[in-house]
Design a protein around this motif. Structure first.
Motif, mmCIF file in Angstrom:
data_model
loop_
_atom_site.group_PDB
_atom_site.id
_atom_site.type_symbol
_atom_site.label_atom_id
_atom_site.label_comp_id
_atom_site.label_asym_id
_atom_site.label_seq_id
_atom_site.Cartn_x
_atom_site.Cartn_y
_atom_site.Cartn_z
ATOM 1 N N LEU A 1 -4.916 -0.606 -0.774
ATOM 2 C CA LEU A 1 -3.899 -1.606 -0.424
ATOM 3 C C LEU A 1 -4.454 -2.748 0.410
ATOM 4 O O LEU A 1 -3.961 -3.876 0.331
ATOM 5 C CB LEU A 1 -2.753 -0.944 0.345
ATOM 6 C CG LEU A 1 -1.904 0.055 -0.426
ATOM 7 C CD1 LEU A 1 -0.851 0.660 0.490
ATOM 8 C CD2 LEU A 1 -1.262 -0.593 -1.626
ATOM 9 N N ASN A 2 -5.457 -2.495 1.224
ATOM 10 C CA ASN A 2 -6.001 -3.524 2.104
ATOM 11 C C ASN A 2 -7.077 -4.382 1.444
ATOM 12 O O ASN A 2 -7.417 -5.442 1.968
ATOM 13 C CB ASN A 2 -6.571 -2.887 3.377
ATOM 14 C CG ASN A 2 -5.483 -2.356 4.263
ATOM 15 O OD1 ASN A 2 -4.398 -2.919 4.359
ATOM 16 N ND2 ASN A 2 -5.741 -1.229 4.911
ATOM 17 N N LEU A 3 -7.608 -3.944 0.307
ATOM 18 C CA LEU A 3 -8.712 -4.670 -0.317
ATOM 19 C C LEU A 3 -8.388 -5.231 -1.698
ATOM 20 O O LEU A 3 -9.037 -6.179 -2.144
ATOM 21 C CB LEU A 3 -9.939 -3.755 -0.441
ATOM 22 C CG LEU A 3 -10.486 -3.186 0.873
ATOM 23 C CD1 LEU A 3 -11.623 -2.221 0.592
ATOM 24 C CD2 LEU A 3 -10.941 -4.305 1.788
ATOM 25 N N ALA A 4 -7.412 -4.672 -2.376
ATOM 26 C CA ALA A 4 -7.118 -5.085 -3.756
ATOM 27 C C ALA A 4 -6.480 -6.464 -3.808
ATOM 28 O O ALA A 4 -5.745 -6.863 -2.914
ATOM 29 C CB ALA A 4 -6.191 -4.063 -4.405
ATOM 30 N N THR A 5 -6.758 -7.173 -4.883
ATOM 31 C CA THR A 5 -6.111 -8.470 -5.107
ATOM 32 C C THR A 5 -4.701 -8.232 -5.649
ATOM 33 O O THR A 5 -4.368 -7.125 -6.080
ATOM 34 C CB THR A 5 -6.901 -9.294 -6.141
ATOM 35 O OG1 THR A 5 -6.859 -8.600 -7.395
ATOM 36 C CG2 THR A 5 -8.338 -9.506 -5.702
ATOM 37 N N GLY B 1 5.158 -0.232 -12.419
ATOM 38 C CA GLY B 1 6.359 -0.757 -11.772
ATOM 39 C C GLY B 1 6.110 -1.864 -10.767
ATOM 40 O O GLY B 1 7.038 -2.334 -10.119
ATOM 41 N N ILE B 2 4.872 -2.302 -10.622
ATOM 42 C CA ILE B 2 4.534 -3.349 -9.656
ATOM 43 C C ILE B 2 4.189 -4.620 -10.441
ATOM 44 O O ILE B 2 3.173 -4.684 -11.118
ATOM 45 C CB ILE B 2 3.333 -2.948 -8.775
ATOM 46 C CG1 ILE B 2 3.566 -1.599 -8.107
ATOM 47 C CG2 ILE B 2 3.022 -4.032 -7.755
ATOM 48 C CD1 ILE B 2 4.719 -1.562 -7.121
ATOM 49 N N GLY B 3 5.029 -5.621 -10.336
ATOM 50 C CA GLY B 3 4.756 -6.901 -10.971
ATOM 51 C C GLY B 3 3.968 -7.797 -10.040
ATOM 52 O O GLY B 3 3.627 -7.421 -8.916
ATOM 53 N N ILE B 4 3.712 -9.007 -10.466
ATOM 54 C CA ILE B 4 2.895 -9.926 -9.665
ATOM 55 C C ILE B 4 3.609 -10.323 -8.373
ATOM 56 O O ILE B 4 2.970 -10.442 -7.325
ATOM 57 C CB ILE B 4 2.450 -11.159 -10.493
ATOM 58 C CG1 ILE B 4 1.352 -11.924 -9.759
ATOM 59 C CG2 ILE B 4 3.609 -12.058 -10.843
ATOM 60 C CD1 ILE B 4 0.050 -11.216 -9.657
ATOM 61 N N ARG C 1 0.868 -9.903 1.336
ATOM 62 C CA ARG C 1 1.345 -10.645 2.522
ATOM 63 C C ARG C 1 1.616 -9.738 3.719
ATOM 64 O O ARG C 1 1.486 -10.180 4.866
ATOM 65 C CB ARG C 1 2.636 -11.406 2.183
ATOM 66 C CG ARG C 1 2.416 -12.676 1.425
ATOM 67 C CD ARG C 1 3.671 -13.548 1.406
ATOM 68 N NE ARG C 1 4.847 -12.850 0.917
ATOM 69 C CZ ARG C 1 5.270 -12.833 -0.352
ATOM 70 N NH1 ARG C 1 4.578 -13.480 -1.274
ATOM 71 N NH2 ARG C 1 6.363 -12.191 -0.695
ATOM 72 N N GLN C 2 1.977 -8.495 3.481
ATOM 73 C CA GLN C 2 2.325 -7.581 4.575
ATOM 74 C C GLN C 2 1.124 -6.801 5.124
ATOM 75 O O GLN C 2 1.298 -5.904 5.936
ATOM 76 C CB GLN C 2 3.403 -6.588 4.103
ATOM 77 C CG GLN C 2 4.725 -7.218 3.775
ATOM 78 C CD GLN C 2 5.415 -7.777 5.009
ATOM 79 O OE1 GLN C 2 5.307 -7.234 6.111
ATOM 80 N NE2 GLN C 2 6.111 -8.888 4.838
ATOM 81 N N ARG C 3 -0.062 -7.125 4.709
ATOM 82 C CA ARG C 3 -1.260 -6.452 5.212
ATOM 83 C C ARG C 3 -1.450 -6.716 6.683
ATOM 84 O O ARG C 3 -0.999 -7.728 7.180
ATOM 85 C CB ARG C 3 -2.497 -6.948 4.445
ATOM 86 C CG ARG C 3 -2.604 -6.418 3.062
ATOM 87 C CD ARG C 3 -3.803 -7.016 2.386
ATOM 88 N NE ARG C 3 -3.946 -6.497 1.033
ATOM 89 C CZ ARG C 3 -4.731 -7.027 0.120
ATOM 90 N NH1 ARG C 3 -5.450 -8.096 0.395
ATOM 91 N NH2 ARG C 3 -4.811 -6.504 -1.076
#
Length: 106
Positions: A48-52, A61-64, A72-74
């Protein structure tokens, strides 16, 4: 004489068939391990902290747009922060939690 030759050929074929059907346990384990190696390498977890955002959008189930909200919430210290920061609902989180991980925060 023909009957003896035919009987001999049937016995040889039968022994070969039995050797093929009754494989040693080590041969079965080796085959299973070889198959699992390919599976493990293709199921790498997304950090979660490194992926684009594009990489995150490939999760089920995760769209753009949702992927951009995750970015943004990192930073994330624990996986369940996706719920506590109201980025994902519980059902969405349950769908992807086996496919994600969190690296140490710098």
């Amino acid at each position: 004489m023909r009957q003896i030759a035919l009987l001999g050929m049937c016995m040889i074929a039968g022994i070969g068939f039995m050797a093929w059907v009754v494989r040693p346990e080590s041969a079965i384990s080796a085959t299973t391990e070889e198959n699992n190696v390919g599976v493990k390498s293709t199921t790498r977890k997304t950090d979660l902290n490194l992926a684009t955002a594009q990489e995150l959008s490939k999760l089920p189930g995760i769209g753009i747009e949702l992927a951009e909200r995750i970015v943004r919430q990192r930073p994330y210290r624990k996986l369940d922060e996706l719920i506590s920061k109201k980025v994902l609902g519980r059902k969405q989180f349950a769908r992807i939690k086996g496919r994600i991980r969190v690296s140490s925060v710098p």
